[in-house]
Design a protein around this motif. Sequence first.
Motif, PDB file in Angstrom:
ATOM      1  N   MET A 101       7.271 -25.113  27.844  1.00 43.14           N
ATOM      2  CA  MET A 101       7.674 -24.215  28.921  1.00 43.14           C
ATOM      3  C   MET A 101       8.047 -24.987  30.177  1.00 43.14           C
ATOM      4  O   MET A 101       7.426 -26.000  30.504  1.00 43.14           O
ATOM      5  N   ASN A 102       9.063 -24.481  30.888  1.00 44.85           N
ATOM      6  CA  ASN A 102       9.451 -25.020  32.180  1.00 44.85           C
ATOM      7  C   ASN A 102       9.694 -23.865  33.139  1.00 44.85           C
ATOM      8  O   ASN A 102       9.402 -22.707  32.815  1.00 44.85           O
ATOM      9  N   VAL A 103      10.217 -24.142  34.313  1.00 42.54           N
ATOM     10  CA  VAL A 103      10.448 -23.087  35.298  1.00 42.54           C
ATOM     11  C   VAL A 103      11.362 -22.004  34.752  1.00 42.54           C
ATOM     12  O   VAL A 103      11.136 -20.798  34.952  1.00 42.54           O
ATOM     13  N   TYR A 104      12.419 -22.404  34.049  1.00 43.55           N
ATOM     14  CA  TYR A 104      13.342 -21.413  33.505  1.00 43.55           C
ATOM     15  C   TYR A 104      12.682 -20.570  32.422  1.00 43.55           C
ATOM     16  O   TYR A 104      12.963 -19.377  32.304  1.00 43.55           O
ATOM     17  N   THR A 105      11.826 -21.173  31.625  1.00 40.93           N
ATOM     18  CA  THR A 105      11.075 -20.414  30.629  1.00 40.93           C
ATOM     19  C   THR A 105      10.256 -19.324  31.300  1.00 40.93           C
ATOM     20  O   THR A 105      10.261 -18.167  30.877  1.00 40.93           O
ATOM     21  N   VAL A 106       9.554 -19.704  32.347  1.00 37.59           N
ATOM     22  CA  VAL A 106       8.697 -18.746  33.040  1.00 37.59           C
ATOM     23  C   VAL A 106       9.534 -17.620  33.646  1.00 37.59           C
ATOM     24  O   VAL A 106       9.193 -16.436  33.524  1.00 37.59           O
TER      25      VAL A 106
END
Length: 474
Positions: free
Chosen positions: A227-232
């Motif tokens: 997970m990364n910022v875009y995932t969140v």
Amino acid sequence: MKKYILKYGMLAVLSTATLTSCSNDFIETEFFQQVQQGPLNTIEEMDAFVKGQYLSMRNAAYYGCDFLMIGEARSNNMYSDFANGAGYYQTVASYSMTANDQYATNPYMEMYKVIAKANIVINNVPSGPLTWKASQDPTAIQTRANFLKGQSYASRALALFDLLRMFGQEYAGGTTGVVVPTVYDPEAKQARSTVAETRAQIEADFDKALSLMGAASSAATTNRTEMNVYTVKALMSRYYLYKGDFARVRTLVAEIVAGNKYSVIPAADFSASFSKPNSAVNSIFEIAVGSTNDLGTTSISNKLNLAPNGYGNMKVLPALRLSYIADDVRGSVISSANVLNGKYVNGFDNIHILRYEEVLLNGAEAELNGGSAATALTYYNLIQSKRGKATGALAPAAAVTLDMVATERQKELVGEGFGYWDLLRRNQPVIQRSSSGAAGTIRNVGNQLLTFPIPRTEINVPGTPVTPNPGFGA
């Protein structure tokens, strides 16, 4: 919350083989099997517990198969051919579940395992300065620790959201949510929160995940199994769409689109993209599987494909199959026997939890609910422009409506677990179907059976304050 679920939180990784996959990003050489109590003092230990969260997500009862198929067995997309498909999902499709049902008990257990492992990372207080083999820079170490904690907050939020959808009473005439543990305590006995309280925790967790990950993780998009910022933000767009907070969805989708990190998969690669590990341009988040961890007969592919490759349990409703125009590549992955045999054709395919196309459809729906019709049309046509078999594109729409977006969600996302939840959040009737797909009883939002039974193993714990959902037998 009883001990039998939460005790698994300490077992972040069970064995070396368990976490090995075809993706090098998911391979670890040290697994810290003995780290079962006390603080996590290294980044490697924290990382192992984060991977343990993804391991629980991968379980066949959760995103590995059942949670997604449950979302289709009660949908207007698919039906369970349980008479000819080894009986899978019969109790789900026939609304005959009891508190002992495996399709309630097993997802429930895996979701709370994710939460338990996340809580260990979230609340970790090392006994001294954290160390990391990759760096001795305290700033770099803290940044990585924050990123791992951010993933854990996002994992907890996702698991709570999925628990709320399955076991909360929001669509079943009540206000009770689910148990919301925020610390790891295998001895705790905790009552269910309300729907509102559960939502408040989900939202706080998502916001905390973003704040901990920071801007630096915006560039970390090549590893789609982390997970990364875009995932969140993409997960938040899903959550807020289900909540009906369309303004928040509009903002989140606009930020993801502006980031220009992902794109709609071209028609020629549509089916193949589901078998491409960690590389498809539309994949925002996927769970690593790989040949070593082939889910075999417990996999999604086994439920979708016919013998000798599977049981062919889950079938596409004929009306949906016939709704695709001849040039729509998505129709070509559904056979004349209503078998969805162009998604998840192998038991070792990575599980695509978040695709860019879903985000665009989330945005289109939100824009048509108080936003810009022009922006909604842009999002809609981005998908249309990559779905034509002959020229690569379908004819662009001149205007788009909410009904068109709902139909497009069915065509694009069939077999990926959205159908049932989309009906509920849009206050649509749910049609019970026989093993042949024939329509039967109609249930409207508010019916007690539109939630799932709290597992017997949970409510039978002596002294537990966890209450059952009404309407289910023993």
